[in-house]
Write a protein that holds these residues in place. Structure first.
Motif, PDB file in Angstrom:
ATOM      1  N   ASN A  17      -1.611   2.085  10.974  1.00  0.00           N
ATOM      2  CA  ASN A  17      -2.315   3.182  10.308  1.00  0.00           C
ATOM      3  C   ASN A  17      -3.427   2.649   9.417  1.00  0.00           C
ATOM      4  O   ASN A  17      -4.530   3.191   9.379  1.00  0.00           O
ATOM      5  CB  ASN A  17      -1.347   4.020   9.462  1.00  0.00           C
ATOM      6  CG  ASN A  17      -0.442   4.887  10.300  1.00  0.00           C
ATOM      7  OD1 ASN A  17       0.726   4.587  10.496  1.00  0.00           O
ATOM      8  ND2 ASN A  17      -0.982   5.970  10.822  1.00  0.00           N
ATOM      9  N   GLY A  18      -3.117   1.616   8.661  1.00  0.00           N
ATOM     10  CA  GLY A  18      -4.124   1.003   7.812  1.00  0.00           C
ATOM     11  C   GLY A  18      -4.380   1.771   6.525  1.00  0.00           C
ATOM     12  O   GLY A  18      -3.983   2.931   6.357  1.00  0.00           O
ATOM     13  N   PRO A  19      -5.073   1.147   5.570  1.00  0.00           N
ATOM     14  CA  PRO A  19      -5.338   1.756   4.264  1.00  0.00           C
ATOM     15  C   PRO A  19      -6.116   3.061   4.346  1.00  0.00           C
ATOM     16  O   PRO A  19      -5.912   3.957   3.526  1.00  0.00           O
ATOM     17  CB  PRO A  19      -6.144   0.676   3.530  1.00  0.00           C
ATOM     18  CG  PRO A  19      -5.788  -0.609   4.205  1.00  0.00           C
ATOM     19  CD  PRO A  19      -5.564  -0.242   5.643  1.00  0.00           C
ATOM     20  N   GLU A  20      -7.010   3.193   5.322  1.00  0.00           N
ATOM     21  CA  GLU A  20      -7.813   4.414   5.409  1.00  0.00           C
ATOM     22  C   GLU A  20      -6.940   5.635   5.667  1.00  0.00           C
ATOM     23  O   GLU A  20      -7.146   6.702   5.059  1.00  0.00           O
ATOM     24  CB  GLU A  20      -8.871   4.274   6.514  1.00  0.00           C
ATOM     25  CG  GLU A  20      -9.726   5.518   6.728  1.00  0.00           C
ATOM     26  CD  GLU A  20     -10.465   5.959   5.472  1.00  0.00           C
ATOM     27  OE1 GLU A  20     -10.644   7.193   5.300  1.00  0.00           O
ATOM     28  OE2 GLU A  20     -10.861   5.091   4.665  1.00  0.00           O
ATOM     29  N   ASP A  21      -5.961   5.506   6.535  1.00  0.00           N
ATOM     30  CA  ASP A  21      -5.049   6.623   6.782  1.00  0.00           C
ATOM     31  C   ASP A  21      -4.278   6.983   5.514  1.00  0.00           C
ATOM     32  O   ASP A  21      -4.051   8.165   5.218  1.00  0.00           O
ATOM     33  CB  ASP A  21      -4.059   6.268   7.898  1.00  0.00           C
ATOM     34  CG  ASP A  21      -4.662   6.411   9.278  1.00  0.00           C
ATOM     35  OD1 ASP A  21      -5.853   6.782   9.372  1.00  0.00           O
ATOM     36  OD2 ASP A  21      -3.949   6.140  10.269  1.00  0.00           O
ATOM     37  N   ARG A  64      -5.287   6.623   2.456  1.00  0.00           N
ATOM     38  CA  ARG A  64      -6.203   7.329   1.544  1.00  0.00           C
ATOM     39  C   ARG A  64      -6.362   8.786   1.958  1.00  0.00           C
ATOM     40  O   ARG A  64      -6.409   9.691   1.107  1.00  0.00           O
ATOM     41  CB  ARG A  64      -7.560   6.617   1.510  1.00  0.00           C
ATOM     42  CG  ARG A  64      -7.541   5.325   0.707  1.00  0.00           C
ATOM     43  CD  ARG A  64      -8.948   4.800   0.466  1.00  0.00           C
ATOM     44  NE  ARG A  64      -9.526   4.250   1.679  1.00  0.00           N
ATOM     45  CZ  ARG A  64      -9.427   2.983   2.041  1.00  0.00           C
ATOM     46  NH1 ARG A  64      -8.738   2.132   1.298  1.00  0.00           N
ATOM     47  NH2 ARG A  64      -9.993   2.557   3.161  1.00  0.00           N
ATOM     48  N   ARG A  65      -6.437   9.035   3.268  1.00  0.00           N
ATOM     49  CA  ARG A  65      -6.548  10.424   3.734  1.00  0.00           C
ATOM     50  C   ARG A  65      -5.290  11.226   3.396  1.00  0.00           C
ATOM     51  O   ARG A  65      -5.370  12.390   3.002  1.00  0.00           O
ATOM     52  CB  ARG A  65      -6.795  10.448   5.244  1.00  0.00           C
ATOM     53  CG  ARG A  65      -8.171   9.949   5.658  1.00  0.00           C
ATOM     54  CD  ARG A  65      -8.335   9.962   7.162  1.00  0.00           C
ATOM     55  NE  ARG A  65      -8.195  11.310   7.709  1.00  0.00           N
ATOM     56  CZ  ARG A  65      -8.199  11.581   9.015  1.00  0.00           C
ATOM     57  NH1 ARG A  65      -8.326  10.582   9.893  1.00  0.00           N
ATOM     58  NH2 ARG A  65      -8.071  12.813   9.442  1.00  0.00           N
ATOM     59  N   GLU A 104       0.836  -1.208   0.000  1.00  0.00           N
ATOM     60  CA  GLU A 104       0.000   0.000   0.000  1.00  0.00           C
ATOM     61  C   GLU A 104       0.867   1.253   0.000  1.00  0.00           C
ATOM     62  O   GLU A 104       0.572   2.241  -0.689  1.00  0.00           O
ATOM     63  CB  GLU A 104      -0.916  -0.004   1.231  1.00  0.00           C
ATOM     64  CG  GLU A 104      -1.935  -1.125   1.277  1.00  0.00           C
ATOM     65  CD  GLU A 104      -3.168  -0.823   0.444  1.00  0.00           C
ATOM     66  OE1 GLU A 104      -3.289   0.318  -0.046  1.00  0.00           O
ATOM     67  OE2 GLU A 104      -3.996  -1.742   0.279  1.00  0.00           O
ATOM     68  N   GLU A 163      -3.200  10.593   0.898  1.00  0.00           N
ATOM     69  CA  GLU A 163      -3.172  10.795  -0.555  1.00  0.00           C
ATOM     70  C   GLU A 163      -4.112  11.923  -0.958  1.00  0.00           C
ATOM     71  O   GLU A 163      -3.763  12.771  -1.796  1.00  0.00           O
ATOM     72  CB  GLU A 163      -3.567   9.502  -1.261  1.00  0.00           C
ATOM     73  CG  GLU A 163      -3.472   9.592  -2.773  1.00  0.00           C
ATOM     74  CD  GLU A 163      -3.761   8.265  -3.448  1.00  0.00           C
ATOM     75  OE1 GLU A 163      -3.485   8.145  -4.653  1.00  0.00           O
ATOM     76  OE2 GLU A 163      -4.266   7.345  -2.769  1.00  0.00           O
TER      77      GLU A 163
END
Length: 439
Positions: free
Chosen positions: A341-345, A347-348, A280, A350
Motif C-alpha cells: 500500500n505504501g505511505p501514500e495510501d 495518508r489518503r 507508519e 488518514e
C-alpha cells in the motif's frame, strides 16, 4: 541473498520454448487474458503438488527454511484446504477437539467431514463478547484438566479483527498435557518477519496454516501448511495425502508460481520494508485515536475501527473517497494493509477519516450463552435442510451457519439449537434467514 524460484524458472523456460502443448489446459498457452502462457498442468518436469519430489518440493523446502518449520506444504486451495488437512493429520475420526469459538467455517466443515466432537473454548474476561474471543492459557488449562482428553487444541490467531491470545503460554500448557496446538494463522503469514517474530510456529504451535494471499503478494488461494520438526513423526498419515484429500487434483500452477515467487520476495529486503510500514501503521493508528476514533488493539497490519455511527456508514464514507475496506458491519470497519500500500495510501486513509466525525462507541454485544447441542456437526451438515426466517428459527437446529456475526464469534453453529438470544443477535447483525435441519 535472494531465494531461488524453481517453479517460476521451469514454467518460464517451458513457455519460452513455444512447443506444441498437447496437454491440458485448453487455452494451450495462448494469451487470451495475458497469464495463460504460464498456466500449466503436471507435465514432465513440472512436478506434482501431492507427490512433490522436484521443483515444487525444492520450493517448499525453501519456504520451510524461511518460516522455520520442519516442513511446509503449499496449498492452492487457501487456508481452508490447509486447515482441513491439519485437523485430519491429528484427529482420528470421531475424536474430541478443543477449539476457540471464533473458528472459521472451514473448521466446521472439517469437523463434519471427520465427524469430530468439538468442545468450544468460549470468550473469557472483560472483553468477552461477540466482538472478541479472548482465550487464556488458564482457560485452556482448565479445559484440559476437566473431562476427556482431546486430540488437539485448535485456535484462530489473529482473528478477523486482529486479536490474538498468548500463544506461547497456551502452547506450553498444551505440551505439558501431551496435546498438540493447531493454529489457524490465515491472517498472519507476515508475522514471522516482524522485528519481533510472533509467528505461531515460533511461539510453539505444532502446526499452523497461513494464507499467503492475505498479507503477502500472492494470488488468491495461495496458502501454506507448516508442521513443526518435532511433530512430524507423530502425524497420523502423510501430509501430502491429507492435503490431497481436500484439494483439487488440478491445482493451479499460477498459484504455485505465486508461492514460489514469495520466497524471493521475502528474502529481498522484505523485513526492512515491513518494519518501516508497521511504524507508519502505528503512527496512523495513533493519529486516528487522537481524532477520537475507537481503534481496536490489533496485529500491526490491520486497522480495525469501531464507531457509534456504525461501521457501514464509515465504510460508505471511505468508499466515497475510493477506499475499499476488507469488512464492515454495524459496529466496525476492518482495513487490511501491507507494505504494497505504501505511505501514500495511509495518508489518503488518514485524510478520509479526518473528514468523518467520530461517534463514541461502547461494545453493545452481550456475552453469548453457548447453545445446547442437539446433534453432531456432521449430522447437521449432511441432513436435509431448509432456509427459514430468523424470526421463526428459535427452537430449530442449525444446519449450516449463515455467517459469523460479527466475524469474531459465531452465534450458532451446525447441530446447535437456535435460541431466542441467538435470533436477536443475528437480527441485530442483519441476518434475515438461516439454514436449519428439516423437521
Amino acid at each position: 541473498m535472494s531465494a531461488p524460484t524453481p517453479i517460476c524458472d521451469f514454467v518460464r523456460d517451458y513457455a519460452e520454448k513455444r512447443g506444441v502443448r498437447a496437454h491440458m489446459p485448453g487455452h494451450k498457452g495462448k494469451a487470451f487474458l495475458g497469464w495463460e502462457p504460464y498456466d500449466l498442468t503436471e507435465i514432465k518436469g513440472a512436478d506434482s503438488l501431492y507427490e512433490a519430489s522436484g521443483v515444487i518440493a525444492e520450493s517448499q523446502r525453501i519456504a520451510s527454511a524461511l518460516f522455520g518449520s520442519g516442513a511446509t506444504l503449499y496449498s492452492a486451495g487457501g487456508s481452508s484446504q490447509a486447515l482441513r488437512a491439519m485437523v485430519m493429520l491429528v484427529c482420528p475420526e470421531g475424536s474430541l477437539i478443543l477449539a476457540g469459538r471464533n473458528a472459521h467455517r472451514g473448521f466446521l466443515h472439517a469437523s463434519g467431514l471427520l465427524d469430530l466432537r468439538v468442545r468450544w473454548l468460549m470468550p473469557e474476561g472483560e472483553r468477552a463478547s461477540l466482538c472478541a474471543c479472548p482465550i487464556t492459557a488458564g482457560g485452556v488449562l482448565h479445559a484440559l484438566e476437566t473431562g476427556e482428553k482431546p486430540s488437539a487444541v485448535y485456535l484462530t490467531a489473529p482473528d478477523y479483527l486482529g486479536s490474538s491470545p498468548d500463544l506461547r503460554a497456551i502452547a506450553a500448557v498444551c505440551h505439558a498435557h501431551g496435546v498438540p496446538l493447531l493454529v489457524d494463522n490465515a491472517h498472519g503469514a507476515y508475522l514471522r518477519f516482524l522485528p519481533e517474530d510472533s509467528h505461531p510456529m515460533t511461539l510453539g504451535a505444532d502446526m499452523c496454516c497461513d494464507s499467503a494471499h492475505k498479507t503477502l503478494p500472492a494470488v488468491t488461494g495461495a496458502a501454506y501448511l507448516h508442521i513443526a520438526e518435532d511433530y512430524l513423526p507423530k502425524l497420523r498419515k502423510s501430509p501430502m495425502e491429507a492435503m490431497a484429500a481436500f484439494g483439487s487434483t488440478s491445482p493451479s500452477y499460477l498459484i504455485l508460481q505465486s508461492l514460489d515467487f514469495c520466497n524471493r520476495y521475502l528474502t529481498d529486503g522484505y523485513r526492512a520494508r515491513l518494519a518501516a510500514f508497521c511504524n507508519e501503521m502505528t503512527h496512523l493508528k495513533s493519529s486516528l485515536r487522537a481524532q477520537g476514533f475507537h481503534v481496536w488493539d490489533s496485529d500491526p497490519l490491520r486497522l480495525t475501527v469501531f464507531d457509534g455511527a456504525g461501521g457501514l456508514a464509515l465504510a460508505e464514507h471511505l468508499r466515497h473517497d475510493s477506499i475499499e475496506c476488507e469488512f464492515a458491519d454495524r459496529d466496525a470497519v476492518v482495513l487490511m494493509l501491507t507494505p504494497e500500500n505504501g505511505p501514500e495510501d495511509l495518508r489518503r486513509i488518514e485524510a478520509s477519516f479526518a473528514s468523518f466525525k467520530p461517534t463514541p462507541w461502547r461494545d453493545p454485544c452481550e456475552a453469548l450463552a453457548l447453545p445446547e447441542r442437539a446433534c453432531s456437526i456432521r449430522t447437521a451438515l449432511l441432513a436435509p435442510s431448509e432456509s427459514v426466517l430468523i424470526s421463526s428459527a428459535a427452537g430449530r437446529i442449525c444446519s449450516c451457519p449463515s455467517v459469523s456475526c460479527p466475524p469474531a464469534v459465531p452465534v450458532v453453529v451446525s447441530g446447535e439449537i437456535i435460541t431466542q438470544q441467538a435470533c436477536r443477535l443475528m437480527e441485530r447483525y442483519g441476518i434475515d434467514t438461516i439454514e436449519v435441519v428439516k423437521e
